[in-house]
Scaffold this motif. Sequence first.
Motif, PDB file in Angstrom:
ATOM      1  N   GLY A 156       0.325  -2.342  11.010  1.00 27.92           N
ATOM      2  CA  GLY A 156       1.500  -2.630  10.199  1.00 27.92           C
ATOM      3  C   GLY A 156       2.115  -3.972  10.540  1.00 27.92           C
ATOM      4  N   ASN A 157       2.146  -4.332  11.827  1.00 28.37           N
ATOM      5  CA  ASN A 157       2.695  -5.628  12.233  1.00 28.37           C
ATOM      6  C   ASN A 157       1.865  -6.779  11.687  1.00 28.37           C
ATOM      7  N   ASP A 158       0.541  -6.625  11.710  1.00 30.09           N
ATOM      8  CA  ASP A 158      -0.330  -7.672  11.182  1.00 30.09           C
ATOM      9  C   ASP A 158      -0.106  -7.877   9.686  1.00 30.09           C
ATOM     10  N   ILE A 159       0.058  -6.771   8.965  1.00 26.10           N
ATOM     11  CA  ILE A 159       0.274  -6.868   7.518  1.00 26.10           C
ATOM     12  C   ILE A 159       1.616  -7.519   7.214  1.00 26.10           C
ATOM     13  N   ALA A 210      -9.867  -7.202   0.140  1.00 30.21           N
ATOM     14  CA  ALA A 210     -10.402  -6.776   1.435  1.00 30.21           C
ATOM     15  C   ALA A 210      -9.911  -5.377   1.790  1.00 30.21           C
ATOM     16  N   MET A 211      -8.619  -5.100   1.546  1.00 27.74           N
ATOM     17  CA  MET A 211      -8.069  -3.802   1.904  1.00 27.74           C
ATOM     18  C   MET A 211      -8.660  -2.683   1.049  1.00 27.74           C
ATOM     19  N   ASN A 212      -8.824  -2.923  -0.244  1.00 25.44           N
ATOM     20  CA  ASN A 212      -9.388  -1.898  -1.113  1.00 25.44           C
ATOM     21  C   ASN A 212     -10.832  -1.587  -0.749  1.00 25.44           C
ATOM     22  N   LEU A 213     -11.605  -2.607  -0.411  1.00 33.31           N
ATOM     23  CA  LEU A 213     -12.986  -2.368  -0.008  1.00 33.31           C
ATOM     24  C   LEU A 213     -13.047  -1.689   1.355  1.00 33.31           C
TER      25      LEU A 213
END
Length: 251
Positions: free
Chosen positions: A198-201, A210-213
Amino acid sequence: MIMRKATCFFTLFLGISLSGVNAQLPSAGTYVWNATDAPKVFSNQLQLSFVSSNEGFPSYGTVIAGGGYINSQDGSVFQLYIPYNEIYGGIAPMIRLGKYNNSGWSGWSTFYTSANANVSTANWTAKDLFAYGNVGIGTTSPQARLAVNGNILAKEIKIKTDISVPDYVFDPGYELPALSEVEAYIKKYRHLPEVPSGNDIRRQGLDLAAMNLLLLKKVEELTLHLIEMEKKMEQQKQINSELMEAVGILK
């Protein structure tokens, strides 16, 4: 409809020669603007005049008009209206063109420039828009080809990416991570393996493609775990059935 004569009226007659364009300014006389003149009267002329709203123009201002050197019957002529100020006509210039075959004038269209593009009364209308740099909406310093500082509402969003689709998860040689390993990772880092925290996002943003894949990969891995679990449950049911039969025989 004849306009009032102002102190400054100009008519520039352009003559085309092999050596270039010659401009002549008459030493005497004035040009009386007729707002209802057909477009062909501007052929071979460049005209500059002050006008008002009762002369067929949007409001008080200056009009520059000109046309093709020879083509007097087509749509090559124009009138560019420049308003007087924000009270009389606003700050957005307007343009109208001579219609094909000398069939009159087109309607007035706003002529957008960087000076008037952001006023509350100016609305851009275009068929296609090509930008070779970054475009910012709600921001003056876009850091991407399209940067939007706010919400985006769309009926459909399609993303094309070079990231590999994780169908390789279904390859026979793919090593499916054990659930015990996933559990240990979650207890230690508080998020799934490979998935950003969560911190990275919050710090770096979220790459939708990238997230969906990545989520698709996790779904595929989870599907394989469920398939494997179902097989083990079927095996266990078979074992239980055989045990029950054996118990029945002993009785």
